[in-house]
Enzyme design. Structure first.
Site, PDB file in Angstrom:
ATOM      1  CD  GLU A  87     -20.246  -3.631  13.415  1.00 54.87           C
ATOM      2  OE1 GLU A  87     -21.306  -2.974  13.467  1.00 54.87           O
ATOM      3  OE2 GLU A  87     -20.161  -4.792  13.834  1.00 54.87           O
ATOM      4  CG  ASP A 136     -27.283  -7.057  17.108  1.00 53.49           C
ATOM      5  OD1 ASP A 136     -26.708  -6.989  18.205  1.00 53.49           O
ATOM      6  OD2 ASP A 136     -26.907  -6.415  16.100  1.00 53.49           O
ATOM      7  CE  LYS A 140     -38.539  -5.652  24.614  1.00 51.81           C
ATOM      8  NZ  LYS A 140     -38.343  -4.223  24.747  1.00 51.81           N
ATOM      9  CG  ASP A 172     -25.279 -15.498  23.557  1.00 49.21           C
ATOM     10  OD1 ASP A 172     -26.143 -15.036  22.766  1.00 49.21           O
ATOM     11  OD2 ASP A 172     -24.649 -14.785  24.355  1.00 49.21           O
ATOM     12  CB  THR A 204     -16.355 -12.838  19.038  1.00 51.71           C
ATOM     13  OG1 THR A 204     -17.527 -13.109  19.804  1.00 51.71           O
ATOM     14  CG2 THR A 204     -16.245 -13.830  17.889  1.00 51.71           C
ATOM     15  CG  PHE A 206     -21.377  -9.858  21.642  1.00 51.77           C
ATOM     16  CD1 PHE A 206     -20.762  -8.676  21.256  1.00 51.77           C
ATOM     17  CD2 PHE A 206     -22.678  -9.786  22.135  1.00 51.77           C
ATOM     18  CE1 PHE A 206     -21.412  -7.461  21.356  1.00 51.77           C
ATOM     19  CE2 PHE A 206     -23.340  -8.580  22.243  1.00 51.77           C
ATOM     20  CZ  PHE A 206     -22.710  -7.419  21.851  1.00 51.77           C
ATOM     21  CD  GLU A 207     -16.752 -17.799  21.335  1.00 53.23           C
ATOM     22  OE1 GLU A 207     -16.182 -17.137  20.448  1.00 53.23           O
ATOM     23  OE2 GLU A 207     -16.766 -19.035  21.369  1.00 53.23           O
TER      24      GLU A 207
HETATM   25  C1  LIG Z   1     -24.019  -8.659  19.003  1.00 52.45           C
HETATM   26  S1  LIG Z   1     -22.809  -7.802  18.102  1.00 52.45           S
HETATM   27  C2  LIG Z   1     -21.546  -9.036  17.829  1.00 52.45           C
HETATM   28  C3  LIG Z   1     -20.208  -8.409  17.514  1.00 52.45           C
HETATM   29  C4  LIG Z   1     -19.068  -9.397  17.235  1.00 52.45           C
HETATM   30  N1  LIG Z   1     -19.335 -10.221  16.083  1.00 52.45           N
HETATM   31  C5  LIG Z   1     -18.787 -10.267  18.434  1.00 52.45           C
HETATM   32  O1  LIG Z   1     -19.095 -11.470  18.371  1.00 52.45           O
HETATM   33  O2  LIG Z   1     -18.238  -9.768  19.420  1.00 52.45           O
HETATM   34  C6  LIG Z   1     -23.575  -7.667  16.524  1.00 52.45           C
HETATM   35  C7  LIG Z   1     -22.869  -6.643  15.628  1.00 52.45           C
HETATM   36  O3  LIG Z   1     -23.440  -6.742  14.328  1.00 52.45           O
HETATM   37  C8  LIG Z   1     -23.511  -5.422  13.779  1.00 52.45           C
HETATM   38  N2  LIG Z   1     -24.512  -5.497  12.714  1.00 52.45           N
HETATM   39  C9  LIG Z   1     -25.830  -5.837  12.833  1.00 52.45           C
HETATM   40  N3  LIG Z   1     -26.412  -5.860  11.632  1.00 52.45           N
HETATM   41  C10 LIG Z   1     -25.448  -5.557  10.722  1.00 52.45           C
HETATM   42  C11 LIG Z   1     -25.444  -5.427   9.311  1.00 52.45           C
HETATM   43  N4  LIG Z   1     -26.548  -5.649   8.586  1.00 52.45           N
HETATM   44  N5  LIG Z   1     -24.293  -5.069   8.702  1.00 52.45           N
HETATM   45  C12 LIG Z   1     -23.171  -4.843   9.422  1.00 52.45           C
HETATM   46  N6  LIG Z   1     -23.111  -4.954  10.772  1.00 52.45           N
HETATM   47  C13 LIG Z   1     -24.236  -5.307  11.408  1.00 52.45           C
HETATM   48  C14 LIG Z   1     -23.878  -4.553  14.955  1.00 52.45           C
HETATM   49  O4  LIG Z   1     -23.512  -3.212  14.732  1.00 52.45           O
HETATM   50  C15 LIG Z   1     -23.047  -5.205  16.078  1.00 52.45           C
HETATM   51  O5  LIG Z   1     -21.782  -4.608  16.182  1.00 52.45           O
END
Ligand SMILES: C[S@@+](CC[C@H](N)C(=O)[O-])C[C@H]1O[C@@H](n2cnc3c(N)ncnc32)[C@H](O)[C@@H]1O
Length: 228
Positions: A87, A136, A140, A172, A204, A206-207
């Site tokens: 992370e 993520d 866009k 989602d 999670t 986000f879920e």
């Molecule tokens: C939308 S959040 C989802 C967090 C968690 N998995 C959840 O479901 O609650 C996406 C997470 O991925 C992390 N992230 C994105 N690209 C990453 C990468 N290449 N390596 C590590 N973390 C990454 C972001 O910092 C963010 O915390």
């Protein structure tokens, strides 16, 4: 005074995240350093990740664990395997480190850094699973190049998984779910699930948010074929 822990060296490439500078109070920074020295890993050394695999031959890698709620529970419920979470979001990393410490979870390690690079670092056929929970979506069109699952990602996952190893992804975002499925369909080594289904997992963060907002959740669960 407010400080931030030193950044690991970056590697050049379009990233799937934006690094927001987060700063800790000196107390939080001291706690972070203390816990990271116990549960954190700094990849890149000569014996990385061979040394880790010698100790823990069964590794599940999670990219982007956010606050680490699911990671902690899954590691606690599966002590035979090492849960390795990557992370870049500092408050989330500190939360997971604290959770691991409070519960005394020996089979959990954290990497502060780009999880795709960690995935690349593993030799072929060494991981038992890859978790990608709510990557993520970069909605866009001009930002699609930042998506983690694109280009050669499916081949990369397939090559790093052991035969029979699995890829579990949740999103989602319907259009991204379709893209991910299409990308993996084009990867002959990855098949639909045969044998046991996806591992049990808690929601999670986000879920929870997605469900509360009434959004549908897509679960993409694939295995690497035993023989390819
Ligand atoms: C939308 S959040 C989802 C967090 C968690 N998995 C959840 O479901 O609650 C996406 C997470 O991925 C992390 N992230 C994105 N690209 C990453 C990468 N290449 N390596 C590590 N973390 C990454 C972001 O910092 C963010 O915390």
């Amino acid at each position: 005074m407010i400080e931030s822990p030193e950044k690991p060296p970056g590697r050049r490439e379009i990233k799937s995240y934006v690094r927001h500078e987060r700063r800790f109070t000196p107390t939080a920074l001291a706690r972070y350093r203390q816990l990271y020295s116990r549960y954190g890993l700094d990849p890149g050394g000569e014996n990385w990740p061979a040394e880790l695999l010698a100790l823990w031959p069964r590794v599940i890698l999670e990219i982007g664990f956010g606050m680490g709620t699911a990671t902690l529970r899954m590691a606690a419920g599966d002590p035979e395997r090492l849960y390795l979470g990557a992370e870049v979001f500092l408050p989330g990393i500190l939360r997971l480190l604290k959770g691991a410490d409070q519960e005394g979870i020996p089979n959990l390690r954290v990497i502060r850094g780009d999880g795709k690079e960690t995935l690349k670092d593993f030799p072929e056929s060494t991981l038992e699973g890859l978790h990608l929970f709510f990557p993520d979506p970069w909605p866009k069109k001009r930002h699609h190049k930042r998506r983690l699952v694109r280009g050669d990602f499916a081949e990369l996952v397939c090559s790093r998984l052991k035969p029979g190893g699995y890829f579990l992804c949740l999103t989602d975002w319907e259009e991204y779910a379709g893209e991910i499925q299409a990308l993996f369909r084009g990867c002959p080594g990855m098949t639909g699930p045969e044998g046991p289904g996806a591992p049990a997992r808690p929601e999670t963060e986000f879920e929870k948010k997605g469900r509360a907002a009434g959004r549908r959740i897509w679960e993409i669960y694939l295995r690497k074929a035993s023989e390819i």
